[in-house]
Design a protein around this motif. Structure first.
Motif, short mmCIF file in Angstrom:
data_model
loop_
_atom_site.label_atom_id
_atom_site.label_comp_id
_atom_site.label_asym_id
_atom_site.label_seq_id
_atom_site.Cartn_x
_atom_site.Cartn_y
_atom_site.Cartn_z
N GLU A 1 0.81 -1.22 0.00
CA GLU A 1 0.00 0.00 0.00
C GLU A 1 0.84 1.27 0.00
O GLU A 1 0.30 2.36 -0.14
N LEU A 2 2.17 1.16 0.17
CA LEU A 2 3.02 2.34 0.15
C LEU A 2 3.03 2.99 -1.23
O LEU A 2 2.94 2.29 -2.24
N ASP A 3 3.15 4.31 -1.27
CA ASP A 3 3.25 5.02 -2.54
C ASP A 3 4.49 4.56 -3.29
O ASP A 3 5.56 4.42 -2.71
N GLY A 4 4.35 4.31 -4.56
CA GLY A 4 5.48 3.91 -5.39
C GLY A 4 5.68 2.42 -5.51
O GLY A 4 6.48 1.97 -6.32
N SER B 1 14.76 -4.52 -10.16
CA SER B 1 13.31 -4.28 -10.19
C SER B 1 12.79 -3.48 -9.00
O SER B 1 11.61 -3.19 -8.94
N GLY B 2 13.66 -3.15 -8.06
CA GLY B 2 13.21 -2.39 -6.89
C GLY B 2 14.03 -2.73 -5.67
O GLY B 2 15.19 -2.35 -5.55
N LEU B 3 13.43 -3.51 -4.73
CA LEU B 3 14.12 -3.87 -3.49
C LEU B 3 13.95 -5.35 -3.19
O LEU B 3 12.88 -5.92 -3.42
N SER B 4 14.98 -5.95 -2.65
CA SER B 4 14.93 -7.30 -2.12
C SER B 4 15.00 -7.15 -0.61
O SER B 4 15.89 -6.46 -0.09
N ILE B 5 14.07 -7.76 0.12
CA ILE B 5 14.05 -7.63 1.57
C ILE B 5 14.05 -8.99 2.23
O ILE B 5 13.66 -9.99 1.64
N THR C 1 9.29 -1.66 -7.48
CA THR C 1 9.06 -0.23 -7.41
C THR C 1 10.03 0.50 -8.34
O THR C 1 11.11 -0.01 -8.61
N ASP C 2 9.61 1.67 -8.79
CA ASP C 2 10.53 2.50 -9.57
C ASP C 2 11.11 3.61 -8.69
O ASP C 2 11.85 4.46 -9.17
N ARG C 3 10.76 3.60 -7.38
CA ARG C 3 11.28 4.59 -6.43
C ARG C 3 11.81 3.89 -5.18
O ARG C 3 11.28 4.05 -4.08
N PRO C 4 12.89 3.09 -5.31
CA PRO C 4 13.37 2.29 -4.17
C PRO C 4 13.82 3.11 -2.97
O PRO C 4 13.61 2.70 -1.83
N ASP C 5 14.43 4.27 -3.20
CA ASP C 5 14.90 5.09 -2.07
C ASP C 5 13.73 5.60 -1.23
O ASP C 5 13.79 5.58 0.00
N GLU C 6 12.67 6.05 -1.89
CA GLU C 6 11.49 6.54 -1.17
C GLU C 6 10.80 5.42 -0.39
O GLU C 6 10.36 5.62 0.74
#
Length: 94
Positions: free
Chosen positions: A24-27, A57-61, A76-81
């Motif tokens: 649900e986070l933006d981005g 493709s974004g982030l691996s957690i 995501t296309d905004r991994p830092d945010e």
């Protein structure tokens, strides 16, 4: 609206809620679980998400639950945010 989270059949409610909240986070376009490994040792995890790594493709957690370690991917296309939003919510230790 299409679901943005793909759950494995064996996933527990605790980290399902975390994955749904991440989605649900933006981005964030999508969240998918990867490998689920049994967790060895005693003690409680310091934070729900122990590792956050940038990937193409974004982030691996890596998610710590009471009985398992779960690899997941945040598309995501905004991994830092997104990483900053996870820190603000207290989901990561750093």
């Amino acid at each position: 609206m299409a679901r943005k989270t793909h759950h494995k059949h064996s996933s527990t409610k605790g980290y399902r809620r975390l994955l749904d909240s991440l989605a649900e986070l933006d981005g964030v376009h999508r969240v998918a679980t990867g490998r689920v490994k049994p967790r060895m040792g005693s003690g409680r995890p310091v934070a729900p998400i122990s590792k956050v790594r940038p990937v193409e493709s974004g982030l691996s957690i890596t998610i710590n639950t009471d009985g398992a370690i779960v690899d997941a991917y945040v598309v995501t296309d905004r991994p830092d945010e997104v990483a900053e939003a996870m820190r603000e919510r207290g989901w990561t230790s750093s």
